[in-house]
Design a protein around this motif. Sequence first.
Motif, PDB file in Angstrom:
ATOM      1  N   ALA A 241      -5.151  -3.527   4.469  1.00  0.00           N
ATOM      2  CA  ALA A 241      -3.864  -3.650   3.770  1.00  0.00           C
ATOM      3  C   ALA A 241      -2.718  -3.315   4.722  1.00  0.00           C
ATOM      4  O   ALA A 241      -1.699  -4.006   4.744  1.00  0.00           O
ATOM      5  CB  ALA A 241      -3.828  -2.740   2.547  1.00  0.00           C
TER       6      ALA A 241
ATOM      7  N   LEU B 115      -2.266  -6.174   7.359  1.00  0.00           N
ATOM      8  CA  LEU B 115      -1.696  -7.388   6.768  1.00  0.00           C
ATOM      9  C   LEU B 115      -0.356  -7.144   6.071  1.00  0.00           C
ATOM     10  O   LEU B 115       0.251  -8.088   5.570  1.00  0.00           O
ATOM     11  CB  LEU B 115      -2.695  -7.996   5.780  1.00  0.00           C
ATOM     12  CG  LEU B 115      -4.013  -8.490   6.380  1.00  0.00           C
ATOM     13  CD1 LEU B 115      -4.982  -8.891   5.279  1.00  0.00           C
ATOM     14  CD2 LEU B 115      -3.773  -9.640   7.348  1.00  0.00           C
TER      15      LEU B 115
ATOM     16  N   MET C  17       0.176  -5.578   3.192  1.00  0.00           N
ATOM     17  CA  MET C  17      -0.043  -5.940   1.786  1.00  0.00           C
ATOM     18  C   MET C  17      -0.280  -4.668   0.982  1.00  0.00           C
ATOM     19  O   MET C  17      -0.869  -3.719   1.498  1.00  0.00           O
ATOM     20  CB  MET C  17      -1.304  -6.801   1.621  1.00  0.00           C
ATOM     21  CG  MET C  17      -1.207  -8.200   2.068  1.00  0.00           C
ATOM     22  SD  MET C  17      -2.796  -9.017   1.683  1.00  0.00           S
ATOM     23  CE  MET C  17      -2.387 -10.680   2.096  1.00  0.00           C
ATOM     24  N   ASP C  18       0.149  -4.686  -0.271  1.00  0.00           N
ATOM     25  CA  ASP C  18      -0.232  -3.569  -1.131  1.00  0.00           C
ATOM     26  C   ASP C  18      -1.659  -3.815  -1.614  1.00  0.00           C
ATOM     27  O   ASP C  18      -2.211  -4.904  -1.466  1.00  0.00           O
ATOM     28  CB  ASP C  18       0.747  -3.392  -2.295  1.00  0.00           C
ATOM     29  CG  ASP C  18       0.845  -4.618  -3.181  1.00  0.00           C
ATOM     30  OD1 ASP C  18      -0.206  -5.064  -3.688  1.00  0.00           O
ATOM     31  OD2 ASP C  18       1.964  -5.124  -3.377  1.00  0.00           O
ATOM     32  N   ARG C  19      -2.268  -2.772  -2.169  1.00  0.00           N
ATOM     33  CA  ARG C  19      -3.676  -2.859  -2.575  1.00  0.00           C
ATOM     34  C   ARG C  19      -3.934  -3.969  -3.578  1.00  0.00           C
ATOM     35  O   ARG C  19      -4.919  -4.698  -3.485  1.00  0.00           O
ATOM     36  CB  ARG C  19      -4.131  -1.519  -3.152  1.00  0.00           C
ATOM     37  CG  ARG C  19      -4.899  -0.714  -2.177  1.00  0.00           C
ATOM     38  CD  ARG C  19      -5.628   0.467  -2.769  1.00  0.00           C
ATOM     39  NE  ARG C  19      -5.435   0.706  -4.173  1.00  0.00           N
ATOM     40  CZ  ARG C  19      -5.068   1.861  -4.704  1.00  0.00           C
ATOM     41  NH1 ARG C  19      -4.841   2.887  -3.940  1.00  0.00           N
ATOM     42  NH2 ARG C  19      -4.942   2.005  -5.999  1.00  0.00           N
TER      43      ARG C  19
ATOM     44  N   THR D  69      -2.304  -6.793  -4.114  1.00  0.00           N
ATOM     45  CA  THR D  69      -2.223  -8.103  -3.468  1.00  0.00           C
ATOM     46  C   THR D  69      -3.450  -8.348  -2.604  1.00  0.00           C
ATOM     47  O   THR D  69      -4.003  -9.453  -2.586  1.00  0.00           O
ATOM     48  CB  THR D  69      -0.940  -8.207  -2.628  1.00  0.00           C
ATOM     49  OG1 THR D  69       0.181  -7.947  -3.477  1.00  0.00           O
ATOM     50  CG2 THR D  69      -0.784  -9.584  -2.000  1.00  0.00           C
ATOM     51  N   LEU D  70      -3.896  -7.306  -1.893  1.00  0.00           N
ATOM     52  CA  LEU D  70      -5.079  -7.451  -1.053  1.00  0.00           C
ATOM     53  C   LEU D  70      -6.307  -7.774  -1.900  1.00  0.00           C
ATOM     54  O   LEU D  70      -7.073  -8.683  -1.567  1.00  0.00           O
ATOM     55  CB  LEU D  70      -5.326  -6.182  -0.237  1.00  0.00           C
ATOM     56  CG  LEU D  70      -6.578  -6.211   0.650  1.00  0.00           C
ATOM     57  CD1 LEU D  70      -6.514  -7.342   1.667  1.00  0.00           C
ATOM     58  CD2 LEU D  70      -6.763  -4.873   1.333  1.00  0.00           C
TER      59      LEU D  70
ATOM     60  N   ALA E 163      -6.246 -11.280  -2.876  1.00  0.00           N
ATOM     61  CA  ALA E 163      -6.563 -12.161  -1.748  1.00  0.00           C
ATOM     62  C   ALA E 163      -8.055 -12.148  -1.430  1.00  0.00           C
ATOM     63  O   ALA E 163      -8.620 -13.169  -1.014  1.00  0.00           O
ATOM     64  CB  ALA E 163      -5.759 -11.744  -0.517  1.00  0.00           C
TER      65      ALA E 163
END
Length: 148
Positions: free
Chosen positions: A61, A64, A66-68, A70-71, A74
Amino acid sequence: MHHYSSAIDQLNCACNALRKASRAVTRFYDEVMEGTGLSLAQFAVLWNIARREPLPLMDLAHILVMDRTTLYRALRPLEREGWVALEDGQGRAKTVRLTDKGHHAVKNSTDAWQAAQRRLVEKFGLDRWGATEAALQDLVTISQEAMQ
């Protein structure tokens, strides 16, 4: 000081300009990578995992930006495709690694990604890209520090 502030107010929104550039560049990479079965976003996640696996999700995270939530969003389709495996790490932490199928997907997509990278950087200019990449990293750092 007033003149500087006034000049900033006349600029286009930095966030919108970056998002517009990001969408255009992503579209270009996705087009070049179309036959690989991976989008640029999927390739980026898999490639970053491949370079450091097994990788704690918190580290991924961070890499990239990214917050958790969003990760996890993904990773879900990548897990469904059988490209990644989530595993228990230390304590309550989770780690992620590529499966054999995931390694194969990255290997099959790398040439297309390199072709897109080469075309874009050659057209933009190597020195210019180096300066832009450094400036973008500065923006990431400044933005993250501003949120603290």
